[in-house]
Design a protein around this motif. Structure first.
Motif, PDB file in Angstrom:
ATOM      1  N   UNK A  97       7.718 -80.644-122.746  1.00 21.01           N
ATOM      2  CA  UNK A  97       7.897 -79.256-123.128  1.00 21.01           C
ATOM      3  C   UNK A  97       9.162 -79.073-123.932  1.00 21.01           C
ATOM      4  N   UNK A  98       9.262 -77.922-124.574  1.00 19.84           N
ATOM      5  CA  UNK A  98      10.419 -77.588-125.400  1.00 19.84           C
ATOM      6  C   UNK A  98      11.180 -76.454-124.730  1.00 19.84           C
ATOM      7  N   UNK A  99      12.500 -76.606-124.631  1.00 22.65           N
ATOM      8  CA  UNK A  99      13.333 -75.579-124.010  1.00 22.65           C
ATOM      9  C   UNK A  99      13.434 -74.400-124.967  1.00 22.65           C
ATOM     10  N   UNK A 100      13.064 -73.209-124.483  1.00 23.13           N
ATOM     11  CA  UNK A 100      13.132 -72.010-125.306  1.00 23.13           C
ATOM     12  C   UNK A 100      14.488 -71.330-125.185  1.00 23.13           C
ATOM     13  N   UNK A 101      14.893 -71.023-123.953  1.00 19.48           N
ATOM     14  CA  UNK A 101      16.198 -70.378-123.744  1.00 19.48           C
ATOM     15  C   UNK A 101      16.592 -70.428-122.276  1.00 19.48           C
ATOM     16  N   UNK A 102      17.862 -70.117-122.031  1.00 24.24           N
ATOM     17  CA  UNK A 102      18.376 -69.981-120.671  1.00 24.24           C
ATOM     18  C   UNK A 102      18.473 -68.504-120.351  1.00 24.24           C
ATOM     19  N   UNK A 103      18.249 -68.167-119.094  1.00 24.70           N
ATOM     20  CA  UNK A 103      18.323 -66.781-118.680  1.00 24.70           C
ATOM     21  C   UNK A 103      18.731 -66.718-117.215  1.00 24.70           C
ATOM     22  N   UNK A 104      18.903 -65.501-116.729  1.00 24.87           N
ATOM     23  CA  UNK A 104      19.230 -65.305-115.319  1.00 24.87           C
ATOM     24  C   UNK A 104      18.142 -64.462-114.689  1.00 24.87           C
ATOM     25  N   UNK A 105      17.833 -64.782-113.445  1.00 19.98           N
ATOM     26  CA  UNK A 105      16.767 -64.094-112.742  1.00 19.98           C
ATOM     27  C   UNK A 105      17.194 -62.716-112.263  1.00 19.98           C
ATOM     28  N   UNK A 116      15.711 -71.494-116.727  1.00 22.49           N
ATOM     29  CA  UNK A 116      15.424 -71.984-118.071  1.00 22.49           C
ATOM     30  C   UNK A 116      13.948 -71.730-118.359  1.00 22.49           C
ATOM     31  N   UNK A 117      13.666 -71.243-119.549  1.00 18.59           N
ATOM     32  CA  UNK A 117      12.291 -71.005-119.973  1.00 18.59           C
ATOM     33  C   UNK A 117      11.858 -72.174-120.845  1.00 18.59           C
ATOM     34  N   UNK A 118      10.701 -72.779-120.498  1.00 17.41           N
ATOM     35  CA  UNK A 118      10.196 -73.973-121.180  1.00 17.41           C
ATOM     36  C   UNK A 118       8.752 -73.738-121.606  1.00 17.41           C
ATOM     37  N   UNK A 119       8.431 -74.136-122.852  1.00 15.03           N
ATOM     38  CA  UNK A 119       7.058 -74.049-123.343  1.00 15.03           C
ATOM     39  C   UNK A 119       6.471 -75.456-123.386  1.00 15.03           C
TER      40      UNK A 119
END
Length: 103
Positions: free
Chosen positions: A60-68, A93-96
């Protein structure tokens, strides 16, 4: 329709190509490629598990980091005047998923 069940962040997730996952924070920057450990792979009538999974790769490809979302934790003890309030936000981390391949 091919899909796989992968181990990601202490949980198991069902993924297909194009699925966007939100997992615990990975040590990777945006647009990096990460791979996941498959637990099960289903491709039509073919089901792979156990030792056969050495042939399967899920990337997969890392899209972005975020907080829950914020989780509020409250402690209270009756008749003692003790109150405590804390908050917690998980780093995610959001992954596609880009490919599920069988060798």
């Amino acid at each position: 329709m091919a899909f796989a069940i992968v181990r990601a962040g202490g949980r198991q997730e069902r993924v297909e190509v194009g699925t966007v996952l939100t997992v615990d924070r990975l040590k990777a920057s945006e647009s990096d490629t990460v791979s996941f450990v498959p637990v099960l792979h289903v491709d039509g009538d073919t089901i792979l598990s156990g030792a056969d999974l050495a042939k399967v790769t899920v990337e997969g490809e890392v899209l972005n980091d975020l907080r829950g979302p914020k989780i509020v934790i409250q402690n209270y003890k009756n008749k003692t005047g003790y109150k405590r309030r804390m908050g917690f936000r998980a780093d995610l981390t959001r992954v596609k998923i880009t490919s599920i391949t069988t060798k």
